[in-house]
Design an enzyme around this catalytic site. Structure first.
Site, PDB file in Angstrom:
ATOM      1  N   LYS A 133       5.226  53.888  44.277  1.00  0.00           N
ATOM      2  CA  LYS A 133       3.518  52.547  43.912  1.00  0.00           C
ATOM      3  C   LYS A 133       5.163  52.073  43.332  1.00  0.00           C
ATOM      4  O   LYS A 133       5.900  52.066  42.652  1.00  0.00           O
ATOM      5  CB  LYS A 133       3.220  53.221  42.647  1.00  0.00           C
ATOM      6  CG  LYS A 133       1.910  52.663  42.387  1.00  0.00           C
ATOM      7  CD  LYS A 133       0.777  52.402  43.639  1.00  0.00           C
ATOM      8  CE  LYS A 133      -0.120  51.433  43.430  1.00  0.00           C
ATOM      9  NZ  LYS A 133      -1.250  51.533  44.604  1.00  0.00           N
TER      10      LYS A 133
HETATM   11  P1  NAD Z   1      -8.424  42.931  43.472  1.00  0.00           P
HETATM   12  O1  NAD Z   1      -7.380  42.951  41.967  1.00  0.00           O
HETATM   13  O2  NAD Z   1      -9.036  42.098  44.271  1.00  0.00           O
HETATM   14  O3  NAD Z   1      -9.544  43.409  42.199  1.00  0.00           O
HETATM   15  C1  NAD Z   1     -10.057  43.978  41.192  1.00  0.00           C
HETATM   16  C2  NAD Z   1     -11.057  43.905  40.951  1.00  0.00           C
HETATM   17  O4  NAD Z   1     -11.792  44.540  39.305  1.00  0.00           O
HETATM   18  C3  NAD Z   1     -11.723  42.347  40.556  1.00  0.00           C
HETATM   19  O5  NAD Z   1     -12.945  41.738  40.722  1.00  0.00           O
HETATM   20  C4  NAD Z   1     -11.254  41.931  38.904  1.00  0.00           C
HETATM   21  O6  NAD Z   1     -11.820  41.106  38.785  1.00  0.00           O
HETATM   22  C5  NAD Z   1     -11.943  43.655  38.495  1.00  0.00           C
HETATM   23  N1  NAD Z   1     -11.517  44.331  37.315  1.00  0.00           N
HETATM   24  C6  NAD Z   1     -10.068  43.957  36.826  1.00  0.00           C
HETATM   25  N2  NAD Z   1     -10.509  44.680  35.638  1.00  0.00           N
HETATM   26  C7  NAD Z   1     -11.412  44.846  35.876  1.00  0.00           C
HETATM   27  C8  NAD Z   1     -11.731  46.083  34.385  1.00  0.00           C
HETATM   28  N3  NAD Z   1     -11.855  46.282  33.256  1.00  0.00           N
HETATM   29  N4  NAD Z   1     -13.520  45.706  34.405  1.00  0.00           N
HETATM   30  C9  NAD Z   1     -14.012  45.472  35.490  1.00  0.00           C
HETATM   31  N5  NAD Z   1     -13.319  45.054  36.689  1.00  0.00           N
HETATM   32  C10 NAD Z   1     -12.489  45.054  36.173  1.00  0.00           C
HETATM   33  O7  NAD Z   1      -7.687  44.763  43.597  1.00  0.00           O
HETATM   34  P2  NAD Z   1      -8.391  45.311  44.458  1.00  0.00           P
HETATM   35  O8  NAD Z   1      -7.255  45.439  45.713  1.00  0.00           O
HETATM   36  O9  NAD Z   1      -9.498  45.443  44.816  1.00  0.00           O
HETATM   37  O10 NAD Z   1      -8.139  46.908  44.048  1.00  0.00           O
HETATM   38  C11 NAD Z   1      -9.332  47.624  43.117  1.00  0.00           C
HETATM   39  C12 NAD Z   1      -8.603  49.045  43.348  1.00  0.00           C
HETATM   40  O11 NAD Z   1      -8.290  49.411  44.090  1.00  0.00           O
HETATM   41  C13 NAD Z   1      -6.645  49.431  42.597  1.00  0.00           C
HETATM   42  O12 NAD Z   1      -7.741  50.401  42.133  1.00  0.00           O
HETATM   43  C14 NAD Z   1      -6.443  49.427  43.452  1.00  0.00           C
HETATM   44  O13 NAD Z   1      -5.172  50.382  43.244  1.00  0.00           O
HETATM   45  C15 NAD Z   1      -7.960  50.620  44.350  1.00  0.00           C
HETATM   46  N6  NAD Z   1      -7.610  50.575  45.739  1.00  0.00           N
HETATM   47  C16 NAD Z   1      -6.919  49.024  46.062  1.00  0.00           C
HETATM   48  C17 NAD Z   1      -6.566  49.529  47.691  1.00  0.00           C
HETATM   49  C18 NAD Z   1      -6.289  47.749  48.543  1.00  0.00           C
HETATM   50  O14 NAD Z   1      -6.182  48.077  50.094  1.00  0.00           O
HETATM   51  N7  NAD Z   1      -6.777  47.000  48.055  1.00  0.00           N
HETATM   52  C19 NAD Z   1      -6.698  50.869  48.540  1.00  0.00           C
HETATM   53  C20 NAD Z   1      -6.455  51.468  47.733  1.00  0.00           C
HETATM   54  C21 NAD Z   1      -6.556  51.638  46.030  1.00  0.00           C
END
Ligand code: NAD
Length: 443
Positions: free
Chosen positions: A133
């Site tokens: 990561k």
């Molecule tokens: P992103 O940046 O596209 O979206 C994150 C969302 O969470 C946004 O809507 C933001 O406003 C919201 N957010 C941020 N802080 C917050 C808080 N304190 N309380 C509530 N909402 C909050 O990110 P993403 O890619 O959708 O990732 C979201 C999660 O999924 C992360 O934990 C990431 O590690 C995990 N993840 C993502 C992927 C991927 O392919 N994008 C894969 C596996 C895991």
């Protein structure tokens, strides 16, 4: 003008070198340390396994960690210093794979935890990858696209001693997108003198990205959710869903839920969200978000805070934002009977015990959100063989792998009478431990 910080100095050539907020003390997320959480989960899982002490100690710590500090010229001409990390937790099963997070609150412990979870996730999904990561302490919303590009290119160069298609393959995570991956791929390729598409995943399709990658995590969340509904005998059209986080994962999960006929009653972003017990009009909500940049003040729903969303009256809660959202203070108030962990580490260890005692079906993160890394693996394979597959083939592979992993976790839980997360981690850790033993000790 970028914010001045206490560490700012005037350089000899007259330009300002400002130490970005990145070098200040970043607060722990919600007061919890994700690495402590990851280690507590690990300790619980290994208590069910018979592993050699040396193997346990090897897996407890990251294999290697790189911390980089680097300058970036801002649009004003000012030079700002940023900090970033790249951590490899394990390289036993193959090259390390893991996203790149841009957030002002990134900590080394957070990256360590996320790298460890990547090891378990890849192992659980039977992918030939170890866990890694990376992250940079930056708020991507507070820098221009040109600044973000310069920062990304410099960060990629700083970590180029680690990354490569056979050694470590970054992908996107919170705060990074396809364009950031394109800049990373281009920077690495410029140093090599030829194009190396397989060095990152989550790239645009035009430069070797895979069809279906952007939607893969959210889609995978809902594939596992469908299996959970089936196991619990729940009907999609009578299953109300609340989703915390409406980004790449949450927004796609919402539309996949709708495809299955599940009413999505609430969604939230970092500033709060909206709730409508009859189900939200997702098309209108997406238009509203595009127009205003916000989810709140949407006319067909009531405002809810992020905390309120977690404890709303619903059947399924999808946690798709950040770590540590479900903790000891709110776990007993959750009304959903299924928790799908779209985010990494959304549930603290304390909350895990409360949810398990309350009989809440938790689809653990390393299983639930593994769709992203699974299609990243498919993207890497396509890049290596220079042959691209159609979308239906990608989604079919994704579904097969997600359902297979889901069934193996449920079988392990049943057989070992273990909590959901423990069952998933047991399978994952055992595979890595077996590989360590088979490979033997060098020298
Ligand atoms: P992103 O940046 O596209 O979206 C994150 C969302 O969470 C946004 O809507 C933001 O406003 C919201 N957010 C941020 N802080 C917050 C808080 N304190 N309380 C509530 N909402 C909050 O990110 P993403 O890619 O959708 O990732 C979201 C999660 O999924 C992360 O934990 C990431 O590690 C995990 N993840 C993502 C992927 C991927 O392919 N994008 C894969 C596996 C895991």
């Amino acid at each position: 003008m970028p914010e001045k910080s206490a560490g700012e100095t005037k350089a000899e050539n007259g330009s300002r070198f400002s130490v970005s907020r990145a070098l200040g003390a970043a607060p722990e997320l919600a007061g919890e340390n994700p690495y402590v959480n990851a280690l507590a989960q690990f300790d619980q899982a290994i208590s069910y396994l018979k592993l050699e002490g040396g193997v346990v100690e090897t897996l407890r710590y990251p294999k290697r960690e790189l911390s980089v500090t680097f300058p970036v010229q801002m649009d004003t001409g000012e030079i700002k210093i940023f900090r970033g990390y790249r951590v490899h937790h394990s390289i036993v099963l193959g090259p390390t794979k893991g996203g790149t997070r841009y957030s002002p609150w990134v900590t080394l412990d957070e990256i360590r935890a996320l790298a460890m979870w990547m090891t378990w996730k890849c192992s659980l999904m039977n992918l030939p990858f170890g866990g890694g990561k990376g992250g940079v302490l930056v708020d991507p919303k507070k820098v221009s696209r040109r600044e973000l590009e310069r920062l990304t290119r410099r960060y990629t160069t700083e970590i180029s001693v680690l990354i490569g298609p056979e050694s470590d393959i970054p992908g996107p995570d919170m705060g990074t997108d396809q364009q950031v991956m394109a800049w990373m791929m281009d920077t690495f390729s410029m140093h090599q003198g030829y194009s190396v598409p397989a060095v990152v995943t989550g790239k645009p399709v035009e430069i070797g990205g895979s069809l279906g990658r952007t939607e893969a995590t959210g889609r995978g969340v809902v594939y596992t959710l469908e299996e959970a509904l089936r196991l619990k005998g729940m009907y999609p059209d009578r299953t109300k869903v609340a989703i915390q986080g409406f980004g790449q994962v949450g927004a796609v999960a919402a539309s996949c839920c709708r495809e299955l006929g599940m009413p999505v009653v609430a969604v939230s972003g970092s500033q709060g969200g909206v709730y409508n017990d009859k189900g939200l009009d997702l098309d209108a909500l997406n238009l509203h978000k595009e127009a205003t940049g916000s989810l709140t003040d949407f006319r067909d729903g009531d405002f809810v805070t992020n905390d309120e969303l977690l404890t709303l009256n619903c059947n399924v809660l999808i946690a798709a934002a950040v770590e540590n959202q479900i903790h000891g203070r709110n776990a007993d108030k959750i009304k959903a009977s299924i928790l799908a962990e779209g985010a990494n580490g959304p549930t603290t260890n304390e909350a895990d015990h409360i949810l398990e005692d309350r009989g809440i079906f938790t689809i653990p993160d390393i299983l639930c959100n593994a769709g992203g890394v699974t299609v990243s693996y498919l993207e890497w394979v396509q890049d290596l063989q220079s042959f691209m597959w159609p979308l239906d083939q990608i989604n079919r592979h994704l579904k097969d792998l997600m359902v297979k992993a889901f069934k193996s976790v449920m079988a392990c839980r049943e057989q070992r009478k273990a909590p959901y997360r423990v069952a998933a981690q047991m399978l994952a850790i055992q595979r890595v431990a077996d590989a360590i033993m088979i490979r033997g000790l060098y020298p």
